[in-house]
Design a protein around this motif. Structure first.
Motif, PDB file in Angstrom:
ATOM      1  N   UNK A 131       0.817  -1.211   0.000  1.00 24.63           N
ATOM      2  CA  UNK A 131       0.000   0.000   0.000  1.00 24.63           C
ATOM      3  C   UNK A 131       0.849   1.258   0.000  1.00 24.63           C
ATOM      4  N   UNK A 132       0.184   2.419  -0.031  1.00 26.67           N
ATOM      5  CA  UNK A 132       0.864   3.702   0.140  1.00 26.67           C
ATOM      6  C   UNK A 132       1.391   3.757   1.577  1.00 26.67           C
ATOM      7  N   UNK A 133       2.609   4.263   1.803  1.00 24.33           N
ATOM      8  CA  UNK A 133       3.168   4.249   3.160  1.00 24.33           C
ATOM      9  C   UNK A 133       2.419   5.172   4.117  1.00 24.33           C
ATOM     10  N   UNK A 134       2.462   4.817   5.397  1.00 30.77           N
ATOM     11  CA  UNK A 134       2.005   5.766   6.413  1.00 30.77           C
ATOM     12  C   UNK A 134       3.077   6.835   6.565  1.00 30.77           C
ATOM     13  N   UNK A 135       2.668   8.015   7.028  1.00 26.39           N
ATOM     14  CA  UNK A 135       3.569   9.164   7.028  1.00 26.39           C
ATOM     15  C   UNK A 135       3.698   9.780   8.417  1.00 26.39           C
ATOM     16  N   UNK A 136       4.931  10.126   8.759  1.00 27.53           N
ATOM     17  CA  UNK A 136       5.234  10.803  10.007  1.00 27.53           C
ATOM     18  C   UNK A 136       6.000  12.075   9.682  1.00 27.53           C
ATOM     19  N   UNK A 137       5.481  13.209  10.122  1.00 28.86           N
ATOM     20  CA  UNK A 137       6.117  14.502   9.868  1.00 28.86           C
ATOM     21  C   UNK A 137       6.706  15.041  11.159  1.00 28.86           C
ATOM     22  N   UNK A 138       7.995  15.343  11.134  1.00 29.29           N
ATOM     23  CA  UNK A 138       8.687  15.970  12.264  1.00 29.29           C
ATOM     24  C   UNK A 138       9.018  17.394  11.834  1.00 29.29           C
ATOM     25  N   UNK A 139       8.224  18.347  12.293  1.00 27.97           N
ATOM     26  CA  UNK A 139       8.322  19.709  11.766  1.00 27.97           C
ATOM     27  C   UNK A 139       8.963  20.679  12.754  1.00 27.97           C
ATOM     28  N   UNK A 140       9.477  21.799  12.245  1.00 28.59           N
ATOM     29  CA  UNK A 140       9.868  22.906  13.131  1.00 28.59           C
ATOM     30  C   UNK A 140       8.609  23.591  13.659  1.00 28.59           C
ATOM     31  N   UNK A 141       8.772  24.680  14.388  1.00 31.32           N
ATOM     32  CA  UNK A 141       7.606  25.342  14.991  1.00 31.32           C
ATOM     33  C   UNK A 141       6.923  26.325  14.045  1.00 31.32           C
ATOM     34  N   UNK A 158      -0.309  10.535   9.412  1.00 29.45           N
ATOM     35  CA  UNK A 158      -0.692   9.620  10.489  1.00 29.45           C
ATOM     36  C   UNK A 158      -0.074  10.034  11.830  1.00 29.45           C
ATOM     37  N   UNK A 159       1.144  10.578  11.784  1.00 30.33           N
ATOM     38  CA  UNK A 159       1.805  11.048  12.998  1.00 30.33           C
ATOM     39  C   UNK A 159       2.375  12.438  12.756  1.00 30.33           C
ATOM     40  N   UNK A 160       2.048  13.363  13.651  1.00 28.26           N
ATOM     41  CA  UNK A 160       2.650  14.700  13.617  1.00 28.26           C
ATOM     42  C   UNK A 160       3.587  14.814  14.807  1.00 28.26           C
ATOM     43  N   UNK A 161       4.849  15.107  14.525  1.00 27.79           N
ATOM     44  CA  UNK A 161       5.883  15.145  15.548  1.00 27.79           C
ATOM     45  C   UNK A 161       6.529  16.533  15.582  1.00 27.79           C
ATOM     46  N   UNK A 162       6.652  17.059  16.770  1.00 27.10           N
ATOM     47  CA  UNK A 162       7.428  18.291  16.978  1.00 27.10           C
ATOM     48  C   UNK A 162       8.172  18.115  18.297  1.00 27.10           C
ATOM     49  N   UNK A 163       9.474  18.184  18.267  1.00 25.56           N
ATOM     50  CA  UNK A 163      10.269  17.899  19.461  1.00 25.56           C
ATOM     51  C   UNK A 163      10.336  19.086  20.406  1.00 25.56           C
ATOM     52  N   UNK A 164      10.035  18.832  21.673  1.00 24.93           N
ATOM     53  CA  UNK A 164      10.168  19.857  22.704  1.00 24.93           C
ATOM     54  C   UNK A 164      11.638  20.033  23.073  1.00 24.93           C
TER      55      UNK A 164
END
Length: 303
Positions: A131-141, A158-164
């Motif tokens: 299938x089409x891959x699941x996606x995880x975004x690690x973005x700046x602010x 599917x996942x939104x990531x922002x590191x503290x």
């Protein structure tokens, strides 16, 4: 500062599979945060065929004290990057794709539109790929730029990531151009906008001078902001210009913090010295994307 402890020593990434992956990335003209951030796990991850792509160039507009990415004036955004990313993900056979970026304060939308373009490209299936891959975004602010976060979340990653990244007391030294409260607000808003079944995620580095009490306070803030996936790893100084390592936390201390985080209601936790934002990202996606939401209340933790 004592030398690096034995549990942080890893093999250099020199296997045949690693060299093949590097060659393929070069063929498509793509960068990975694995190399840009000198991640200690890149050998192991690449051996498994996993990599975190870094878009929007290789030069960052900020100068964070912990980061190994080159600061300066970035190049123009390459409109062909989303399609090259799609082709590379297909060639690698990835089922879960992690995309991060340098910070682009020079762009009107902070690069949000380019993130969205990459997601749209990866959502388009290639012949023979299912299938089409699941996606995880690690973005700046995105520095609070109007509409930026909304443009990213509208693509339904599917996942939104922002590191503290660290505790608020250390922000002026470690992340001078960032804002702790602003990052929490970004994560909270991302969770409010996200589609059902998706997750928000964040991560911390230990060893910059923080206390155990400060770390637990940050974990409570993240849960109150709705974050459900978490990584906690040891900071490793990438170069002489970077912030020194103040302390190497012990593996058992990471294990204890991981247990505390689970007691707070985090669903997926990676807490050990070598944990990084994208470490075991595919496994986390498979295990937690369709899990039932944890209860909103946060247990009182006794010291």
């Amino acid at each position: 500062m004592p030398g690096k402890p034995r549990w942080l020593k890893v093999k250099a990434p020199t296997s045949t599979r690693v060299l093949a992956l590097k060659s393929l990335l070069g063929q498509f003209g793509l960068a990975t945060v694995c190399e840009a951030a000198s991640c200690p796990n890149r050998g192991g991850c690449w051996d498994e065929g996993a990599a975190a792509f870094m878009i929007l160039g290789s030069v960052c507009t900020r100068r964070c004290a912990f980061c190994n990415v080159t600061p300066g004036r970035p190049e123009a955004v390459d409109p062909t990057e989303p399609e090259r990313l799609r082709q590379a993900a297909a060639a690698l056979g990835l089922r879960h794709v992690v995309i991060t970026s340098v910070t682009r304060d020079d762009l009107a939308d902070g690069g949000a539109g380019h993130f969205a373009a990459c997601v749209r490209a990866l959502r388009q299936p290639l012949e023979g790929r299912n299938p089409v891959p699941t996606l995880e975004l690690l973005t700046p602010d995105f520095r609070g730029k109007p509409g930026a976060l909304e443009a990213v979340i509208a693509t339904a990653p599917e996942i939104f990531n922002h590191n503290i990244e660290t505790v608020p007391r250390l922000y002026p030294v470690v992340r001078p151009a960032a804002d702790y409260t602003g990052s929490l607000a970004l994560l909270r808003r991302a969770g409010e906008l996200a589609t059902a079944g998706s997750r928000t995620k964040s991560g911390l580095m230990l060893g910059l001078g923080e206390s155990r009490e400060e770390v637990e306070s940050v974990l409570r803030d993240l849960r109150q902001a709705g974050v459900r996936l978490l990584t906690i790893g040891q900071y490793l100084r990438p170069g002489e210009r970077n912030h020194p390592v103040i302390r190497y936390w012990l593996p058992e201390e990471f294990a204890e913090l991981g247990q505390r985080a689970r007691e707070m209601g985090f669903e997926g936790v990676e807490s050990h010295p070598l944990a990084r934002s994208s470490f075991h990202a595919h496994q986390h996606a498979q295990a937690h994307l369709h899990a039932q939401a944890p209860p909103p209340s946060i247990p009182i933790l006794h010291h």
